[in-house]
Scaffold this motif. Structure first.
Motif, PDB file in Angstrom:
ATOM      1  N   LYS A  77       5.530   4.514   3.766  1.00  0.00           N
ATOM      2  CA  LYS A  77       5.898   3.251   3.134  1.00  0.00           C
ATOM      3  C   LYS A  77       6.240   2.185   4.169  1.00  0.00           C
ATOM      4  N   ASP A  78       6.682   2.622   5.330  1.00  0.00           N
ATOM      5  CA  ASP A  78       7.016   1.702   6.408  1.00  0.00           C
ATOM      6  C   ASP A  78       6.185   2.062   7.633  1.00  0.00           C
ATOM      7  N   ILE A  79       5.119   1.301   7.855  1.00  0.00           N
ATOM      8  CA  ILE A  79       4.242   1.520   9.006  1.00  0.00           C
ATOM      9  C   ILE A  79       4.354   0.285   9.888  1.00  0.00           C
ATOM     10  N   VAL A  80       4.690   0.491  11.158  1.00  0.00           N
ATOM     11  CA  VAL A  80       4.836  -0.624  12.103  1.00  0.00           C
ATOM     12  C   VAL A  80       4.000  -0.312  13.339  1.00  0.00           C
ATOM     13  N   ILE A  81       3.208  -1.288  13.763  1.00  0.00           N
ATOM     14  CA  ILE A  81       2.472  -1.161  15.018  1.00  0.00           C
ATOM     15  C   ILE A  81       3.360  -1.730  16.113  1.00  0.00           C
ATOM     16  N   VAL A  82       3.589  -0.924  17.134  1.00  0.00           N
ATOM     17  CA  VAL A  82       4.441  -1.326  18.260  1.00  0.00           C
ATOM     18  C   VAL A  82       3.568  -1.358  19.515  1.00  0.00           C
ATOM     19  N   THR A  83       3.376  -2.559  20.049  1.00  0.00           N
ATOM     20  CA  THR A  83       2.586  -2.739  21.274  1.00  0.00           C
ATOM     21  C   THR A  83       3.546  -3.116  22.394  1.00  0.00           C
ATOM     22  N   THR A  84       3.444  -2.401  23.509  1.00  0.00           N
ATOM     23  CA  THR A  84       4.368  -2.604  24.623  1.00  0.00           C
ATOM     24  C   THR A  84       3.602  -2.868  25.908  1.00  0.00           C
ATOM     25  N   ALA A  85       3.955  -3.958  26.589  1.00  0.00           N
ATOM     26  CA  ALA A  85       3.392  -4.261  27.913  1.00  0.00           C
ATOM     27  C   ALA A  85       4.327  -3.665  28.952  1.00  0.00           C
ATOM     28  N   ASN A 106      -3.488   0.660  -1.951  1.00  0.00           N
ATOM     29  CA  ASN A 106      -4.082   0.722  -0.612  1.00  0.00           C
ATOM     30  C   ASN A 106      -3.373   1.703   0.315  1.00  0.00           C
ATOM     31  N   ILE A 107      -2.127   2.037   0.015  1.00  0.00           N
ATOM     32  CA  ILE A 107      -1.393   3.001   0.837  1.00  0.00           C
ATOM     33  C   ILE A 107      -2.081   4.367   0.781  1.00  0.00           C
ATOM     34  N   GLU A 108      -2.767   4.635  -0.299  1.00  0.00           N
ATOM     35  CA  GLU A 108      -3.457   5.915  -0.473  1.00  0.00           C
ATOM     36  C   GLU A 108      -4.927   5.846  -0.063  1.00  0.00           C
ATOM     37  N   ASN A 109      -5.334   4.745   0.553  1.00  0.00           N
ATOM     38  CA  ASN A 109      -6.728   4.558   0.955  1.00  0.00           C
ATOM     39  C   ASN A 109      -6.812   4.542   2.486  1.00  0.00           C
ATOM     40  N   PRO A 110      -7.287   5.630   3.096  1.00  0.00           N
ATOM     41  CA  PRO A 110      -7.332   5.701   4.567  1.00  0.00           C
ATOM     42  C   PRO A 110      -8.137   4.561   5.204  1.00  0.00           C
ATOM     43  N   GLN A 111      -9.188   4.102   4.555  1.00  0.00           N
ATOM     44  CA  GLN A 111     -10.002   3.002   5.084  1.00  0.00           C
ATOM     45  C   GLN A 111      -9.175   1.720   5.182  1.00  0.00           C
ATOM     46  N   LYS A 112      -8.409   1.414   4.150  1.00  0.00           N
ATOM     47  CA  LYS A 112      -7.563   0.210   4.151  1.00  0.00           C
ATOM     48  C   LYS A 112      -6.449   0.327   5.182  1.00  0.00           C
ATOM     49  N   ILE A 113      -5.872   1.513   5.290  1.00  0.00           N
ATOM     50  CA  ILE A 113      -4.817   1.727   6.292  1.00  0.00           C
ATOM     51  C   ILE A 113      -5.387   1.540   7.692  1.00  0.00           C
ATOM     52  N   GLY A 114      -6.555   2.132   7.955  1.00  0.00           N
ATOM     53  CA  GLY A 114      -7.188   2.008   9.270  1.00  0.00           C
ATOM     54  C   GLY A 114      -7.517   0.568   9.619  1.00  0.00           C
ATOM     55  N   SER A 115      -8.034  -0.172   8.660  1.00  0.00           N
ATOM     56  CA  SER A 115      -8.348  -1.590   8.902  1.00  0.00           C
ATOM     57  C   SER A 115      -7.093  -2.387   9.219  1.00  0.00           C
ATOM     58  N   ALA A 116      -6.025  -2.130   8.473  1.00  0.00           N
ATOM     59  CA  ALA A 116      -4.770  -2.851   8.704  1.00  0.00           C
ATOM     60  C   ALA A 116      -4.178  -2.499  10.067  1.00  0.00           C
ATOM     61  N   ILE A 117      -4.286  -1.244  10.473  1.00  0.00           N
ATOM     62  CA  ILE A 117      -3.778  -0.817  11.782  1.00  0.00           C
ATOM     63  C   ILE A 117      -4.575  -1.490  12.898  1.00  0.00           C
ATOM     64  N   THR A 118      -5.895  -1.509  12.774  1.00  0.00           N
ATOM     65  CA  THR A 118      -6.738  -2.167  13.788  1.00  0.00           C
ATOM     66  C   THR A 118      -6.390  -3.644  13.892  1.00  0.00           C
ATOM     67  N   TYR A 119      -6.237  -4.306  12.771  1.00  0.00           N
ATOM     68  CA  TYR A 119      -5.874  -5.728  12.734  1.00  0.00           C
ATOM     69  C   TYR A 119      -4.540  -5.942  13.452  1.00  0.00           C
ATOM     70  N   ALA A 120      -3.557  -5.110  13.130  1.00  0.00           N
ATOM     71  CA  ALA A 120      -2.231  -5.254  13.748  1.00  0.00           C
ATOM     72  C   ALA A 120      -2.272  -4.965  15.245  1.00  0.00           C
ATOM     73  N   LYS A 121      -3.043  -3.971  15.653  1.00  0.00           N
ATOM     74  CA  LYS A 121      -3.171  -3.684  17.089  1.00  0.00           C
ATOM     75  C   LYS A 121      -3.764  -4.887  17.822  1.00  0.00           C
ATOM     76  N   ARG A 122      -4.796  -5.466  17.226  1.00  0.00           N
ATOM     77  CA  ARG A 122      -5.472  -6.611  17.849  1.00  0.00           C
ATOM     78  C   ARG A 122      -4.515  -7.788  18.021  1.00  0.00           C
ATOM     79  N   TYR A 123      -3.772  -8.117  16.974  1.00  0.00           N
ATOM     80  CA  TYR A 123      -2.929  -9.308  17.033  1.00  0.00           C
ATOM     81  C   TYR A 123      -1.616  -9.097  17.772  1.00  0.00           C
ATOM     82  N   THR A 124      -1.056  -7.884  17.787  1.00  0.00           N
ATOM     83  CA  THR A 124       0.136  -7.677  18.612  1.00  0.00           C
ATOM     84  C   THR A 124      -0.229  -7.731  20.089  1.00  0.00           C
ATOM     85  N   LEU A 125      -1.408  -7.228  20.414  1.00  0.00           N
ATOM     86  CA  LEU A 125      -1.870  -7.263  21.807  1.00  0.00           C
ATOM     87  C   LEU A 125      -2.137  -8.705  22.259  1.00  0.00           C
TER      88      LEU A 125
END
Length: 161
Positions: A77-85, A106-125
């Motif tokens: 329920k609580d997913i956070v992408i943490v990017t550290t330099a 969408n929490i039960e949809n691995p495709q949606k979770i993966g897309s959201a994680i990729t998006y968050a990785k891209r923008y935190t970086l």
């Protein structure tokens, strides 16, 4: 000097011994991520995660590197992408965090979770390293849509209102 095919700056030899100075040297390069992704739905281009990583990795010449973690709490329920330099000679860090916000379905949809994680990785970086971004796909995706119907009514037909 920039290689126009890869949009990658040529390395400048420098020995930097701390995170602050390394980030300053990296930002002096004025690096940007190549927009190599295409979103056919919105007819736009964007920087893929791979392109952002290639741009950020130019900081390696100054001893910079990064880590990205997926912090999951409360049973997905609580997913956070943490990017550290980080810097190889320094224990200091800069961190950027972005929560993943998904609807219950969408929490039960691995495709949606993966897309959201990729998006968050891209923008935190991008945020962490100060890379410029013009988010063609995100801007258009967040615009309200208005559906207008141009159906012609015949004379005397009820419009349903």
């Amino acid at each position: 000097m920039t290689d126009t095919k890869t949009n990658i700056k040529k390395p400048v030899q420098s020995k930097v011994y701390n995170l602050k100075t390394a980030m300053l040297e990296f930002q002096k390069l004025a690096v940007s991520a190549k927009k190599d992704g295409k979103n056919p739905h919105f007819k736009s281009n964007y920087s893929t995660l791979e392109s952002v990583i290639a741009a950020v990795n130019q900081g390696n010449q100054f001893g910079l590197f990064f880590t990205q973690e997926i912090d999951v709490k409360n049973y997905q329920k609580d997913i956070v992408i943490v990017t550290t330099a980080r810097h190889i000679d320094d224990d200091n860090t800069y961190t950027s965090k972005l929560p993943i916000i998904l609807s219950q379905s969408n929490i039960e949809n691995p495709q949606k979770i993966g897309s959201a994680i990729t998006y968050a990785k891209r923008y935190t970086l991008q945020s962490l390293y100060g890379l410029p971004s013009e988010d063609d796909d995100g801007n258009k995706a967040s615009e309200p849509t208005i559906n207008v119907s141009n159906s012609k009514q015949s004379k005397g037909e009820d419009d349903g209102l």
